[in-house]
Design a protein around this motif. Structure first.
Motif, PDB file in Angstrom:
ATOM      1  N   ALA A   7       0.885  -1.087  -0.062  1.00 30.78           N
ATOM      2  CA  ALA A   7      -0.038  -0.092  -0.010  1.00 30.78           C
ATOM      3  C   ALA A   7       1.030   1.294  -0.149  1.00 30.78           C
ATOM      4  O   ALA A   7       1.962   1.256   0.485  1.00 30.78           O
ATOM      5  CB  ALA A   7      -1.027   0.021   0.982  1.00 30.78           C
ATOM      6  N   PRO A   8       0.281   2.327  -0.780  1.00 26.00           N
ATOM      7  CA  PRO A   8       1.107   3.700  -0.595  1.00 26.00           C
ATOM      8  C   PRO A   8       1.280   3.912   1.015  1.00 26.00           C
ATOM      9  O   PRO A   8       0.500   3.544   1.839  1.00 26.00           O
ATOM     10  CB  PRO A   8       0.075   4.553  -1.108  1.00 26.00           C
ATOM     11  N   PHE A   9       2.395   4.904   1.284  1.00 19.21           N
ATOM     12  CA  PHE A   9       2.807   5.069   2.806  1.00 19.21           C
ATOM     13  C   PHE A   9       1.731   5.922   3.504  1.00 19.21           C
ATOM     14  O   PHE A   9       1.570   5.673   4.371  1.00 19.21           O
ATOM     15  CB  PHE A   9       3.995   6.038   2.594  1.00 19.21           C
ATOM     16  N   TYR A  10       0.878   6.527   2.722  1.00 14.44           N
ATOM     17  CA  TYR A  10      -0.278   7.206   3.252  1.00 14.44           C
ATOM     18  C   TYR A  10      -1.361   6.342   3.711  1.00 14.44           C
ATOM     19  O   TYR A  10      -2.490   6.750   4.188  1.00 14.44           O
ATOM     20  CB  TYR A  10      -0.847   8.492   2.421  1.00 14.44           C
ATOM     21  N   ARG A  11      -1.567   4.848   3.223  1.00 13.29           N
ATOM     22  CA  ARG A  11      -2.503   4.357   3.732  1.00 13.29           C
ATOM     23  C   ARG A  11      -1.845   2.930   4.376  1.00 13.29           C
ATOM     24  O   ARG A  11      -2.442   2.094   4.963  1.00 13.29           O
ATOM     25  CB  ARG A  11      -3.006   3.469   2.406  1.00 13.29           C
ATOM     26  N   SER A  12      -0.404   2.753   4.596  1.00 13.45           N
ATOM     27  CA  SER A  12       0.162   1.756   5.181  1.00 13.45           C
ATOM     28  C   SER A  12       0.232   1.847   6.526  1.00 13.45           C
ATOM     29  O   SER A  12       0.829   2.885   7.069  1.00 13.45           O
ATOM     30  CB  SER A  12       1.615   1.487   4.545  1.00 13.45           C
ATOM     31  N   PRO A  13      -0.062   0.850   7.298  1.00 15.21           N
ATOM     32  CA  PRO A  13       0.195   0.902   8.847  1.00 15.21           C
ATOM     33  C   PRO A  13       1.386   0.640   9.222  1.00 15.21           C
ATOM     34  O   PRO A  13       1.675   1.101  10.591  1.00 15.21           O
ATOM     35  CB  PRO A  13      -0.899  -0.445   9.436  1.00 15.21           C
ATOM     36  N   ARG A  14       2.395   0.600   8.372  1.00 16.53           N
ATOM     37  CA  ARG A  14       3.637   0.497   8.938  1.00 16.53           C
ATOM     38  C   ARG A  14       4.470   1.786   8.623  1.00 16.53           C
ATOM     39  O   ARG A  14       5.450   2.138   9.113  1.00 16.53           O
ATOM     40  CB  ARG A  14       4.705  -0.122   7.794  1.00 16.53           C
ATOM     41  N   MET A  29     -17.560   9.707   3.327  1.00 13.64           N
ATOM     42  CA  MET A  29     -16.385  10.055   2.900  1.00 13.64           C
ATOM     43  C   MET A  29     -15.711   9.430   1.913  1.00 13.64           C
ATOM     44  O   MET A  29     -15.855   8.459   1.469  1.00 13.64           O
ATOM     45  CB  MET A  29     -15.588  10.087   4.283  1.00 13.64           C
ATOM     46  N   PHE A  30     -15.081  10.472   0.954  1.00 13.75           N
ATOM     47  CA  PHE A  30     -14.284   9.807  -0.195  1.00 13.75           C
ATOM     48  C   PHE A  30     -12.645   9.184   0.352  1.00 13.75           C
ATOM     49  O   PHE A  30     -12.275   9.654   1.299  1.00 13.75           O
ATOM     50  CB  PHE A  30     -14.028  10.868  -1.230  1.00 13.75           C
ATOM     51  N   PRO A  31     -12.408   8.076  -0.139  1.00 20.22           N
ATOM     52  CA  PRO A  31     -11.159   7.642   0.041  1.00 20.22           C
ATOM     53  C   PRO A  31     -10.006   8.422   0.074  1.00 20.22           C
ATOM     54  O   PRO A  31     -10.121   9.360  -0.860  1.00 20.22           O
ATOM     55  CB  PRO A  31     -11.162   6.232  -0.931  1.00 20.22           C
ATOM     56  N   ILE A  32      -9.120   8.222   0.948  1.00 18.18           N
ATOM     57  CA  ILE A  32      -7.732   9.023   0.698  1.00 18.18           C
ATOM     58  C   ILE A  32      -7.141   8.839  -0.600  1.00 18.18           C
ATOM     59  O   ILE A  32      -6.384   9.874  -1.053  1.00 18.18           O
ATOM     60  CB  ILE A  32      -6.773   8.732   1.735  1.00 18.18           C
ATOM     61  N   ASP A  33      -7.135   7.748  -1.260  1.00 18.65           N
ATOM     62  CA  ASP A  33      -6.574   7.482  -2.742  1.00 18.65           C
ATOM     63  C   ASP A  33      -7.204   8.689  -3.695  1.00 18.65           C
ATOM     64  O   ASP A  33      -6.311   9.276  -4.404  1.00 18.65           O
ATOM     65  CB  ASP A  33      -6.953   6.200  -3.360  1.00 18.65           C
ATOM     66  N   PHE A  34      -8.411   8.930  -3.701  1.00 15.24           N
ATOM     67  CA  PHE A  34      -9.041  10.065  -4.298  1.00 15.24           C
ATOM     68  C   PHE A  34      -8.588  11.335  -4.253  1.00 15.24           C
ATOM     69  O   PHE A  34      -7.784  12.020  -5.107  1.00 15.24           O
ATOM     70  CB  PHE A  34     -10.544   9.982  -4.194  1.00 15.24           C
ATOM     71  N   ALA A  35      -7.964  11.781  -3.029  1.00 12.20           N
ATOM     72  CA  ALA A  35      -7.519  12.935  -2.589  1.00 12.20           C
ATOM     73  C   ALA A  35      -5.885  12.855  -3.092  1.00 12.20           C
ATOM     74  O   ALA A  35      -5.510  13.539  -3.616  1.00 12.20           O
ATOM     75  CB  ALA A  35      -7.704  13.332  -1.266  1.00 12.20           C
ATOM     76  N   ALA A  36      -5.326  11.985  -2.686  1.00 10.67           N
ATOM     77  CA  ALA A  36      -4.032  11.719  -2.850  1.00 10.67           C
ATOM     78  C   ALA A  36      -3.563  11.751  -4.525  1.00 10.67           C
ATOM     79  O   ALA A  36      -2.625  12.399  -4.649  1.00 10.67           O
ATOM     80  CB  ALA A  36      -3.228  10.456  -2.163  1.00 10.67           C
ATOM     81  N   GLU A  37      -4.349  11.135  -5.136  1.00  5.81           N
ATOM     82  CA  GLU A  37      -4.119  10.878  -6.623  1.00  5.81           C
ATOM     83  C   GLU A  37      -4.530  12.198  -7.249  1.00  5.81           C
ATOM     84  O   GLU A  37      -3.415  12.902  -8.274  1.00  5.81           O
ATOM     85  CB  GLU A  37      -4.926   9.845  -7.394  1.00  5.81           C
ATOM     86  N   ALA A  38      -5.271  13.103  -6.735  1.00  9.72           N
ATOM     87  CA  ALA A  38      -5.604  14.579  -7.389  1.00  9.72           C
ATOM     88  C   ALA A  38      -4.423  15.392  -6.781  1.00  9.72           C
ATOM     89  O   ALA A  38      -3.978  16.048  -7.788  1.00  9.72           O
ATOM     90  CB  ALA A  38      -6.795  15.003  -6.975  1.00  9.72           C
ATOM     91  N   VAL A  39      -3.812  15.282  -5.597  1.00  6.58           N
ATOM     92  CA  VAL A  39      -2.849  16.057  -5.239  1.00  6.58           C
ATOM     93  C   VAL A  39      -1.628  15.750  -5.830  1.00  6.58           C
ATOM     94  O   VAL A  39      -0.999  16.919  -6.517  1.00  6.58           O
ATOM     95  CB  VAL A  39      -2.634  15.890  -3.552  1.00  6.58           C
ATOM     96  N   LEU A  40      -1.166  14.579  -6.289  1.00  8.08           N
ATOM     97  CA  LEU A  40      -0.043  14.247  -7.059  1.00  8.08           C
ATOM     98  C   LEU A  40      -0.345  14.729  -8.349  1.00  8.08           C
ATOM     99  O   LEU A  40       0.791  15.039  -9.180  1.00  8.08           O
ATOM    100  CB  LEU A  40       0.214  12.668  -7.054  1.00  8.08           C
ATOM    101  N   ARG A  41      -1.311  14.526  -8.998  1.00  8.30           N
ATOM    102  CA  ARG A  41      -1.455  14.787 -10.410  1.00  8.30           C
ATOM    103  C   ARG A  41      -1.346  16.222 -10.553  1.00  8.30           C
ATOM    104  O   ARG A  41      -0.771  16.914 -11.802  1.00  8.30           O
ATOM    105  CB  ARG A  41      -2.806  14.252 -10.896  1.00  8.30           C
ATOM    106  N   TRP A  42      -1.907  17.150  -9.794  1.00  7.02           N
ATOM    107  CA  TRP A  42      -2.335  18.410 -10.234  1.00  7.02           C
ATOM    108  C   TRP A  42      -1.581  19.704  -9.346  1.00  7.02           C
ATOM    109  O   TRP A  42      -1.903  20.667  -9.599  1.00  7.02           O
ATOM    110  CB  TRP A  42      -3.845  18.973  -9.986  1.00  7.02           C
ATOM    111  N   THR A  43      -0.797  19.191  -8.620  1.00  8.03           N
ATOM    112  CA  THR A  43      -0.150  19.996  -7.846  1.00  8.03           C
ATOM    113  C   THR A  43       1.353  19.603  -7.622  1.00  8.03           C
ATOM    114  O   THR A  43       1.790  18.193  -7.999  1.00  8.03           O
ATOM    115  CB  THR A  43      -0.472  20.222  -6.153  1.00  8.03           C
TER     116      THR A  43
END
Length: 379
Positions: A7-14, A29-43
């Motif tokens: 899992a990506p580090f923002y989802r991994s319990p490690r 609530m929307f999943p964190i993947d939705f927000a993270a992918e938008a953040v990585l793509r557009w910023t």
């Protein structure tokens, strides 16, 4: 499907972000993947990401741990406590435990005495006493230590018996008191004998084991976005949000038990009789005001991504209002949200609304992005 180890580090319990992202069970609530992918793509790192309906803070949290500057606002005090704690948790769990012991020492005989039938069935007397003392002692509005402790109490205030502070309840929302009492009575369920200090110690140990979330601490505002937006001077590069859907969740009503613990009255939000937005005209006016004010805070080349309910009752006024406010400077594209199920339409999740993503890109966005190092061009 991604395994826990992959899992990506923002989802991994490690990793610390993976442990903190789930603080606060929440409905719709929307999943964190939705927000993270938008953040990585557009910023790119350092740019601002804003969510005017941030709930428990998923989008600002994703922005923070990915090196962006997260901003968010929510009118629900319980949501704000979760969001603000995830972004800026108190850093010393030993001090939190000491503060919890101070709360326990402040419990009186009256604190342990149920005043309603719901309280009698919901919690054991030691738990009820601790909760009443916490309501009185914790300054969650202005003290980061107390707010963090309150967030942990809100997280386990109700949920599965034996794994939370309460009798058997739903973790995300609290059903009506009369309904809950009838349900417990019919099944002869009594509140579990939980030691709140031991449960807190266990929860703190797990959450803090990998540290606290990295990145520039997100800024979370408590209140109505319509009031906060004119005060914000920072300009966002990405607005990613999911406004309340019409006829779905009444967040004040569904979170009445957490609001009780916070000492907040069960007021309605945004000026309507409920937060389900029964009136289409009110809903349109509400969205129009917020997105007009948000538009003034958009940086050149900003992207606006809105996830909404695909049912006509929500999608039609949302689409119409956003296009009125944003076009022709922004061009809209619509894409069905990935996944088999959408947001629950009732507390039991038996009916779900499919969702759709409305992406607003400014003219020439792809051409400009192609010249910016580190930012991927629009497809």
């Amino acid at each position: 499907m991604t395994s826990r180890s992959d899992a990506p580090f923002y989802r991994s319990p490690r990793m610390a972000p993976g442990r903190w992202r789930g603080l606060g069970p929440w409905q719709c609530m929307f999943p964190i993947d939705f927000a993270a992918e938008a953040v990585l793509r557009w910023t790119v790192p350092g740019e601002v990401v804003f969510d005017p309906f941030c709930g428990r803070g998923t989008a600002p949290f994703a922005a923070q741990v990915l090196g962006r500057r997260g901003f968010g606002c929510d009118i629900n005090p319980a949501a704000w406590v979760f969001a603000a704690t995830k972004a800026r948790p108190f850093r010393f769990p030993a001090v939190l435990l000491r503060r919890a012991r101070e709360v326990a020492a402040a419990v009186t005989r009256a604190d342990r005495r149920p005043t309603t039938e719901f309280q009698k069935f919901a919690w054991s007397r030691p738990v009820l006493g601790f909760l009443n003392a916490a309501r009185r002692e914790l300054d969650w509005r202005d003290n980061r230590c107390d707010r963090t402790l309150m967030a942990f109490l809100l997280h386990d205030l109700h949920g599965h018996a034996g794994r939370s502070l309460s009798n058997q309840m739903r973790p995300g929302i609290a059903l009506a008191p009369d309904y809950s009492v009838r349900w417990w009575r019919s099944r002869r369920l009594q509140p579990p004998g939980i030691d709140p200090l031991l449960l807190l110690e266990k929860r703190l140990a797990w959450r803090y084991k990998k540290g606290v979330p990295p990145g520039p601490e997100a800024r979370l505002m408590r209140g109505d976005s319509r009031s906060w937006l004119p005060r914000v001077r920072t300009r966002f590069r990405l607005l990613v949000t999911s406004p309340p859907y019409r006829g779905v969740a009444d967040y004040q009503k569904d979170q009445w038990l957490r609001l009780w613990l916070l000492g907040e009255r069960g007021c309605t939000a945004y000026g309507e009789s409920t937060t389900r937005f029964a009136s289409e005209s009110f809903y349109e006016d509400f969205l129009r005001e917020i997105f007009r004010k948000a538009r003034r805070r958009a940086a050149p080349g900003a992207v606006i991504l809105v996830r909404t309910d695909s049912r006509p009752a929500t999608l039609t006024p949302t689409r119409r209002t956003l296009r009125e406010v944003l076009e022709p400077e922004w061009v809209c594209s619509e894409t069905p949200a990935p996944g088999r199920s959408g947001v629950p339409l009732n507390p039991f999740g038996r009916r779900r609304a499919k969702e759709i993503d409305l992406l607003f890109l400014p003219a020439g966005h792809a051409a400009r992005n192609a010249r910016v190092p580190g930012r991927r061009a629009a497809a």
